[in-house]
Design an enzyme around this catalytic site. Structure first.
Site, PDB file in Angstrom:
ATOM      1  CD  GLU A 122      -0.298   6.819   5.796  1.00 43.50           C
ATOM      2  OE1 GLU A 122       0.856   6.873   6.242  1.00 43.50           O
ATOM      3  OE2 GLU A 122      -0.779   5.786   5.305  1.00 43.50           O
ATOM      4  CG  ASP A 138      -1.870   1.186   1.265  1.00 42.78           C
ATOM      5  OD1 ASP A 138      -2.449   1.507   0.206  1.00 42.78           O
ATOM      6  OD2 ASP A 138      -2.031   1.826   2.322  1.00 42.78           O
ATOM      7  CB  SER A 139       0.143   4.805  -0.598  1.00 48.07           C
ATOM      8  OG  SER A 139      -1.047   4.859   0.194  1.00 48.07           O
ATOM      9  CE1 TYR A 176       2.452   5.468  -3.643  1.00 50.26           C
ATOM     10  CE2 TYR A 176       1.163   3.541  -4.243  1.00 50.26           C
ATOM     11  CZ  TYR A 176       2.382   4.107  -3.915  1.00 50.26           C
ATOM     12  OH  TYR A 176       3.498   3.319  -3.857  1.00 50.26           O
ATOM     13  N   GLY A 177      -3.278   8.982  -3.886  1.00 49.54           N
ATOM     14  CA  GLY A 177      -4.538   9.434  -4.489  1.00 49.54           C
ATOM     15  C   GLY A 177      -4.442  10.614  -5.436  1.00 49.54           C
ATOM     16  CB  CYS A 192      -9.633   4.484   0.069  1.00 49.27           C
ATOM     17  SG  CYS A 192      -8.013   4.943   0.735  1.00 49.27           S
ATOM     18  CB  THR A 193      -6.872  -0.272   1.906  1.00 54.56           C
ATOM     19  OG1 THR A 193      -5.746   0.503   1.458  1.00 54.56           O
ATOM     20  CG2 THR A 193      -7.300  -1.253   0.827  1.00 54.56           C
ATOM     21  CG  HIS A 194      -5.261   4.958   4.069  1.00 58.96           C
ATOM     22  ND1 HIS A 194      -4.717   4.489   2.898  1.00 58.96           N
ATOM     23  CD2 HIS A 194      -4.223   5.431   4.808  1.00 58.96           C
ATOM     24  CE1 HIS A 194      -3.396   4.683   2.915  1.00 58.96           C
ATOM     25  NE2 HIS A 194      -3.077   5.256   4.074  1.00 58.96           N
ATOM     26  CB  CYS A 249      -3.173   0.235  -2.472  1.00 63.80           C
ATOM     27  SG  CYS A 249      -3.180   1.962  -2.965  1.00 63.80           S
ATOM     28  CG  ASN A 250      -9.616   0.354  -3.213  1.00 62.47           C
ATOM     29  OD1 ASN A 250      -9.345   0.180  -2.026  1.00 62.47           O
ATOM     30  ND2 ASN A 250     -10.630  -0.242  -3.810  1.00 62.47           N
ATOM     31  CB  THR A 251      -4.764   4.508  -5.393  1.00 63.90           C
ATOM     32  OG1 THR A 251      -5.739   5.085  -4.517  1.00 63.90           O
ATOM     33  CG2 THR A 251      -4.268   5.554  -6.366  1.00 63.90           C
TER      34      THR A 251
HETATM   35  N1  DGL Z   1      -4.926   3.107   0.573  1.00 62.56           N
HETATM   36  C1  DGL Z   1      -4.986   3.561  -0.743  1.00 62.56           C
HETATM   37  C2  DGL Z   1      -6.215   3.140  -1.505  1.00 62.56           C
HETATM   38  O1  DGL Z   1      -6.790   2.130  -1.172  1.00 62.56           O
HETATM   39  C3  DGL Z   1      -4.306   4.835  -1.165  1.00 62.56           C
HETATM   40  C4  DGL Z   1      -4.577   6.074  -0.428  1.00 62.56           C
HETATM   41  C5  DGL Z   1      -3.605   7.147  -0.870  1.00 62.56           C
HETATM   42  O2  DGL Z   1      -2.405   6.919  -0.741  1.00 62.56           O
HETATM   43  O3  DGL Z   1      -4.050   8.193  -1.348  1.00 62.56           O
HETATM   44  O4  DGL Z   1      -6.605   3.745  -2.450  1.00 62.56           O
END
Ligand code: DGL
Length: 284
Positions: free
Chosen positions: A160, A18-19, A50-51, A192-194, A81-83
């Site tokens: 984060e 993940d990011s 990453y978004g 988003c996994t966050h 990470c979805n992104t």
């Molecule tokens: N956790 C990530 C996701 O699922 C990325 C979030 C990010 O870094 O912007 O998209």
């Protein structure tokens, strides 16, 4: 690059990337369902979030991270990470055809199935909404359903820093999600996994009439199916080791992981990596 595996990994691990700390929500679900599996977690905190980045940039990072995990003998890679999944899943499978990948896609399908009023919300990053994967998921699974989308970059930053339930976090969540409530959603997809780390605060703010759809457990089940199909399951019954690597500060990752996962995060090992010439290597 062929660094020897750290001694904590007598057997090939599952790589999870993940990011930042978001993928720990997926790691937690994998641990719950497959406790014996050794896990090599990689947080690219030098580049988080990453978004807001371009799809090309996220794809470049993700390919390099996968290359590192494979050099560490990862037997399966979970793109938690979805992104990164939106940006790179096709490229990963093309570049490393011998490695199985489990990726993320926003859980539009169950939300579209379960909605009572035909209006669902999806929260994710900007890059996830731009990728072809999201359009394809909506096209395949949300016919006849209104899909309200919303990028929530502040939620990534809250996770984060481990700030998941402060008054400030709640204020940000309330303010950000107001348009979705005004639109009348009855399902809210965490794309988003966050975001699962904010789920209880989000649920409080959106109220009981909105169902939160968190795909973590389903992703962990898919990991189990792939392990079985490829005969990759780790033998043994003792808990698998977890090594959490970051391109940021491992002490900071440890303290946030403890906030997000509780004492379990104390049993993990932590290490620092750095980017050099577009590749990852152990930090000195
Ligand atoms: N956790 C990530 C996701 O699922 C990325 C979030 C990010 O870094 O912007 O998209």
């Amino acid at each position: 690059m062929t660094d020897p595996l750290p001694p904590v990994f007598p057997a090939p691990p599952i790589g999870v990337l993940d990011s930042g700390v978001g993928g720990l929500s997926i790691l937690r679900a994998i641990r719950a369902q497959h406790p014996a599996e050794p896990l090599l977690y990689l947080a690219d905190q030098a580049h988080v979030p990453y978004g807001p980045r371009t799809i090309d940039e996220v794809r470049t990072f993700t390919l390099a991270i996968a290359r590192y995990l494979i050099a560490q003998r990862a037997k399966l890679i979970v793109v938690a990470c979805n992104t990164a999944s939106a940006a790179a899943l096709h490229a990963l499978r093309a570049e490393f055809p011998h490695i199985p990948f489990v990726g993320m896609e926003p859980a539009v399908k169950p939300a579209a199935h379960d909605t009572h009023n035909g209006v669902i919300g999806v929260i994710a990053t900007e890059a996830t909404f731009q990728g072809a994967l999201f359009a394809s998921v909506v096209g395949r699974f949300a016919q006849g359903v209104r899909v309200e989308t919303l990028a929530c970059p502040e939620f990534v930053l809250l996770a984060e820093t481990g700030e998941t339930d402060s008054p400030r976090a709640r204020e940000i969540i309330r303010h950000r999600l107001a348009p979705l409530l005004d639109a009348g959603i009855d399902q809210l997809v965490l794309g988003c996994t966050h975001f699962p780390f904010l789920a209880s605060a989000i649920q409080d703010e959106v109220g009981p009439a909105v169902t939160i759809v968190d795909p973590s457990a389903a992703v962990a089940r898919q990991v189990g199916r792939v392990l079985d199909a490829r005969d990759l399951r780790c033998e043994g019954s003792s808990p698998g080791r977890v090594l959490a690597c970051t391109t940021g500060d491992p002490a900071a990752l440890r303290s946030v992981a403890e906030m997000l996962l509780g004492p379990e995060a104390d049993t993990f090992d932590y290490c620092a990596l750095r980017w050099r010439g577009g590749a990852l290597e152990p930090a000195p």
